[in-house]
Scaffold this motif. Structure first.
Motif, PDB file in Angstrom:
ATOM      1  N   GLY A 111     -52.482  -3.836  -3.942  1.00  8.20           N
ATOM      2  CA  GLY A 111     -51.106  -3.237  -4.758  1.00  8.20           C
ATOM      3  C   GLY A 111     -50.363  -2.065  -3.878  1.00  8.20           C
ATOM      4  N   ALA A 112     -50.779  -1.532  -2.904  1.00 11.48           N
ATOM      5  CA  ALA A 112     -50.224  -0.583  -2.240  1.00 11.48           C
ATOM      6  C   ALA A 112     -48.718  -1.194  -1.686  1.00 11.48           C
ATOM      7  CB  ALA A 112     -50.607  -0.011  -0.940  1.00 11.48           C
ATOM      8  N   GLN A 113     -47.760  -0.477  -1.723  1.00 11.62           N
ATOM      9  CA  GLN A 113     -46.331  -0.845  -1.312  1.00 11.62           C
ATOM     10  C   GLN A 113     -46.035  -0.082   0.089  1.00 11.62           C
ATOM     11  OE1 GLN A 113     -43.118  -1.414  -4.438  1.00 11.62           O
ATOM     12  NE2 GLN A 113     -44.691  -0.390  -5.695  1.00 11.62           N
ATOM     13  N   ILE A 114     -45.782  -0.738   0.971  1.00 13.31           N
ATOM     14  CA  ILE A 114     -45.298  -0.179   2.508  1.00 13.31           C
ATOM     15  C   ILE A 114     -43.796  -0.516   2.662  1.00 13.31           C
ATOM     16  CG2 ILE A 114     -46.053  -0.310   4.670  1.00 13.31           C
ATOM     17  CD1 ILE A 114     -48.845  -0.926   3.787  1.00 13.31           C
ATOM     18  N   PHE A 115     -43.189   0.466   2.904  1.00  7.94           N
ATOM     19  CA  PHE A 115     -41.781   0.534   3.277  1.00  7.94           C
ATOM     20  C   PHE A 115     -41.729   0.843   4.754  1.00  7.94           C
ATOM     21  CE2 PHE A 115     -42.130   0.802  -1.143  1.00  7.94           C
ATOM     22  CZ  PHE A 115     -41.447  -0.467  -1.636  1.00  7.94           C
ATOM     23  N   GLU A 116     -41.132   0.204   5.510  1.00  8.46           N
ATOM     24  CA  GLU A 116     -40.598   0.131   6.824  1.00  8.46           C
ATOM     25  C   GLU A 116     -39.250   0.847   6.896  1.00  8.46           C
ATOM     26  OE1 GLU A 116     -43.423  -1.885   9.822  1.00  8.46           O
ATOM     27  OE2 GLU A 116     -42.372  -3.584   8.452  1.00  8.46           O
ATOM     28  N   ARG A 117     -38.676   1.393   7.965  1.00 12.06           N
ATOM     29  CA  ARG A 117     -37.298   1.962   8.275  1.00 12.06           C
ATOM     30  C   ARG A 117     -36.825   2.621   7.097  1.00 12.06           C
ATOM     31  NH1 ARG A 117     -36.321   0.514  12.864  1.00 12.06           N
ATOM     32  NH2 ARG A 117     -37.568  -1.507  13.725  1.00 12.06           N
ATOM     33  N   VAL A 118     -37.759   3.649   6.493  1.00  8.49           N
ATOM     34  CA  VAL A 118     -37.389   4.588   5.306  1.00  8.49           C
ATOM     35  C   VAL A 118     -38.022   5.708   6.032  1.00  8.49           C
ATOM     36  CG1 VAL A 118     -37.751   5.065   2.792  1.00  8.49           C
ATOM     37  CG2 VAL A 118     -37.648   2.461   3.641  1.00  8.49           C
ATOM     38  N   LYS A 119     -37.225   6.547   5.853  1.00 10.99           N
ATOM     39  CA  LYS A 119     -37.667   8.054   6.272  1.00 10.99           C
ATOM     40  C   LYS A 119     -37.550   9.084   5.222  1.00 10.99           C
ATOM     41  CE  LYS A 119     -36.360  11.675   9.702  1.00 10.99           C
ATOM     42  NZ  LYS A 119     -35.331  12.121  10.871  1.00 10.99           N
TER      43      LYS A 119
END
Length: 814
Positions: A167-175
């Protein structure tokens, strides 16, 4: 998909440690776990890590964490379907000197005490296990068959997938760009995406897993995270025909490690003087980047390597790689709850061992966050060990030049760092140097460790045997035991607790009774809910509403933070006053004679008995004296304001000449305290050591109202002790003890020494260590035969529950 507007926790950084924290939090059932990665997962340092996975670290708990990493990675592929490349290929560390051989053989003995399989091997065995190695000059080696290697990037991606599956949410290209704060809490994180979209996430917790960006992110979050990026070099050979899987090989005397890499050999380096990088900030565009080659810098390592591994000369170089990694001021990573904030956590600064550390570190931090308490002692890596000044960028750059190389340097006992020195000096510093002081450094403080004799070079000459200061310390111990010695204790932490609720507050957080007369000194511990020891301090009542808490120098910030976090609604002001007073200890049978020579005040037992303080005149100034001791002798700690410290020192020194008083250092104090069986916080007593099993029940007053840890103390009294802290003295006066040497009871390893030093008065090395003894009487414990394993040699030891020196403490009370 955009990040959610709220999360229970926001993890900043998508390297292997950020992914591990997310993985372990979700495994504990956390929902609303969000990870933000400024570019792409693994794109900072994880992607180019060597991927060495070793079991053995410098302490039992660090080894526990490394072993968790190995066990975790072994099952990740089956859990997630992501190939991790993990294989147990074994590892060999070789020594090229007798001194290094003693170091690695001591490490092998320590490994056995920690439950790690290890084998000491000679040059022929090294050659048999690594036939490509030129063994000229090899004096010995150690082999660990369960060590291994893995694919760093895929390990991180497997952890990320495991976290997503739960259930973890991982967001790339988000600083993450800004922290929203309310007092000592971060309430939210603002971010910007690569396409310019801005937003914010409110949150209950933030975890700084930003790697070499950790310093910058730490400041954004209102915390100090001391770390500095350095260039880290390795080469990969051309394919070598017929080359098959080999153990990982370390040759620390040549600053090199070797790893089999798909038919090629990787050679990595930890050069003695490293190259800090990114001093002006890390470029915002950094993503899977490498730094310019610097062949001249790497060439000395390569020259030695070609001789050590001749096939490298024939194969040629396929890749020359230079990538940055982050290093901390003491080569231990940063983990835990940041002292400045109450919901900002950190896991960063992994000193080039991030892959082997990430699994265990993520597990420990997740448990800490979930339970609100450390799962076991993490003092080696707790971020609270760092001092506020250590976030200074100039300091970090200077120290980083040394710390990378120290990973493979000889880890001699008492070895002092040489860079970034002289920052914190006590008011006696210049005078001590004039008298031959040889300084060591602790928490930035310059402290006199020993005093050189006239004509003797005032510097360390390191060895695993008797070092050049051995005789000096013997003389200093003799002075304290038979006459009088003086030493500087100004670096010890001093925290003033003042206010109408001061007594009630201290009685809440401490195990002792603090409703005592003004001038009374209470030796005490701050306990956690398990009755483990969070702080070991003395508390002096200065007035009806004010107390002085004196702490070890290294734990001043941690102890102050513990008090602040448990302040609740108590009306008190907590102030660090360490720098305001110098402290000169006057200790030994003639201490009273010396004090009477410099002051008109009364130092008799009638006026100033043991465990009390009084204000005095000293020379032409004033001071406050505390009659306590850490060396087991009659004596006083003389507290004098910084402005009058030089005068006080000159006054006491002048009077001391008439009776042969001797200046002493911290090594003397360690020798004397271990003879007396006094515990050393961080070694003999930690957050996971029960105060009763540590033999400190006398300092706990369970007849007072509820205090932190009281129930756990009462439960242990009911159930009985599982282990006891014993004092050991070798029967052979020659060998030396430091710490972590295995303890054998009737021929079986049952534990290890938590601390060790040479007992110059007792005439042999002395150690302290816990021995399991459930349902045993003291007599049964003492009836056994005990030995200590020193680099593979078993040495008989006498054992005692009472201090071997002055067990009834008559000398301190005369």
């Amino acid at each position: 998909m955009a990040p959610p507007s709220h999360a229970r926790v926001v993890i900043i950084g998508g390297g292997v440690i950020g992914c591990s924290v997310a993985y372990h939090l979700t495994k504990l059932g956390w929902k609303d776990v969000v990870l933000l990665e400024r570019k792409q997962l693994t794109s900072g340092t994880t992607w180019h890590a060597a991927g060495l996975i070793a079991q053995l670290r410098a302490s039992a708990n660090m080894t526990r964490l490394a072993n968790h990493s190995q066990e975790l990675y072994g099952g990740l592929e089956a859990e997630t379907g992501v190939a991790t490349g993990f294989k147990r290929c074994g590892s060999i560390t070789v020594a090229l000197t007798d001194e290094r051989r003693e170091e690695i053989y001591r490490s092998a003995a320590m490994a056995r005490a920690f439950g790690v399989d290890v084998e000491e091997i000679g040059p022929d065995d090294v050659k048999a296990r690594y036939p490509h190695l030129n063994t000229d000059g090899v004096t010995g080696g150690v082999y660990l068959d369960k060590d291994g290697q893995g694919d760093p990037g895929n390990i991180a991606l497997a952890l990320a997938k495991g976290a997503r599956q739960r259930g973890a949410q991982i967001f790339e290209r988000v600083k993450a760009t800004k922290a929203l704060r309310d007092g000592r809490r971060v309430t939210g994180v603002e971010y910007i995406t690569d396409d310019g979209t801005q937003g914010q996430i409110t949150c209950d917790h933030v975890v700084n897993c930003a790697g070499m960006w950790g310093h910058e992110v730490g400041r954004m979050l209102g915390t100090s995270i001391p770390l500095q990026a350095c260039e880290h070099f390795y080469i990969v050979s051309e394919p070598i025909k017929g080359l098959e899987q080999l153990p990982v090989l370390r040759v620390p005397d040549e600053c090199a490690y070797y790893k089999y890499d798909a038919g090629k050999i990787m050679l990595g380096a930890f050069e003695p003087v490293s190259k800090p990088w990114g001093m002006q900030g890390i470029p915002d565009s950094f993503e899977f980047d490498q730094l310019p080659e610097d062949f001249d810098h790497f060439e000395p390592i390569l020259e030695a390597a070609v001789d050590r591994m001749p096939m490298l000369a024939e194969a040629g170089i396929h890749t020359f790689f230079n990538g940055p990694e982050s290093f901390t001021p003491d080569d231990a990573y940063h983990l835990g709850l940041a002292p400045e904030m109450d919901n900002v956590w950190v896991a960063a600064g992994f000193n080039s061992i991030g892959i082997q550390s990430a699994g265990g570190a993520g597990m420990a931090l997740a448990q800490w966050m979930d339970e609100g308490a450390k799962p076991f002692d993490l003092g080696d890596v707790d971020i609270a060990r760092m001092q506020p000044f250590q976030g200074n960028k100039t300091y970090l750059v200077e120290r980083a030049k040394e710390t990378l190389g120290l990973l493979y340097a000889d880890h001699y006992p008492y070895r002092q760092k040489v860079t970034a020195r002289g920052i914190r000096r006590t008011p006696f510093h210049a005078q001590l140097l004039e008298h031959g002081a040889v300084m060591g450094e602790l928490a930035g403080w310059e402290r006199a460790n020993w005093f050189a004799n006239p004509g003797q070079t005032p510097a360390y000459e390191y060895s695993w045997k008797r070092q050049n200061f051995f005789g000096n310390v013997a003389d200093e111990v003799a002075a304290v035991r038979s006459n009088v010695g003086l030493y500087d204790m100004s670096s010890f932490g001093k925290i003033r607790v003042e206010g109408r609720d001061a007594t009630a507050f201290l009685n809440h957080i401490g195990g002792g009774q603090y409703d005592v007369p003004v001038g009374k000194i209470v030796y005490t511990q701050f306990l956690n809910d398990r009755a483990g020891i969070e702080a070991d301090v003395t508390i002096t009542r200065l007035s009806a509403t004010a107390y002085l808490v004196v702490t070890p120098a290294a734990t001043r910030l941690a102890d102050e933070t513990w008090m602040r976090r448990h302040q609740g609604d108590f009306n008190v002001v907590i102030t660090d006053v360490t720098a305001g007073e110098a402290v000169l200890a006057v200790m030994g049978p003639n201490a009273r004679k010396l004090m009477q020579a410099v002051s008109p005040n009364d130092f008799t037992n009638a006026v100033n008995p043991f465990g009390t303080a009084q204000e005095i005149e000293l020379g032409m100034g004033t001071a406050r004296v505390h009659r306590v001791t850490y060396v087991g002798e009659l004596g006083w700690e003389v507290y004098v304001s910084a402005d009058m410290a030089a005068h006080a020192f000159e006054t006491v020194m002048a009077a001391g000449q008439d009776i042969g008083a001797k200046l002493c250092g911290m090594h003397m104090m360690d020798s004397a305290r271990i003879e007396k069986g006094f515990r050393h916080f961080g070694h003999d007593i930690t957050s996971e050591d029960h105060v009763l099993e540590a033999g400190l029940g006398f300092a706990v007053k369970t007849d007072k109202p509820a205090f932190i840890g009281r129930d756990a103390v009462l439960r242990k009294k009911e159930s009985g002790l599982e282990q006891r802290l014993l004092q050991f003295k070798l029967t052979d006066p020659e060998p030396l003890l430091y710490h972590n040497e295995p303890v054998l009871r009737d021929g079986q390893i049952v534990g290890y020494l938590s601390s060790g030093a040479y007992g110059h008065h007792l005439g042999a090395a002395v150690g302290l260590g816990y021995v399991p003894c459930p349902a045993e009487t003291p007599a049964q414990v003492l009836a056994s035969s005990y030995e200590i394993d020193i680099a593979g040699t078993r040495v008989k030891a006498e054992v005692s529950l009472k201090p071997m020196y002055d067990p009834s403490s008559e000398r301190v009370k005369v």
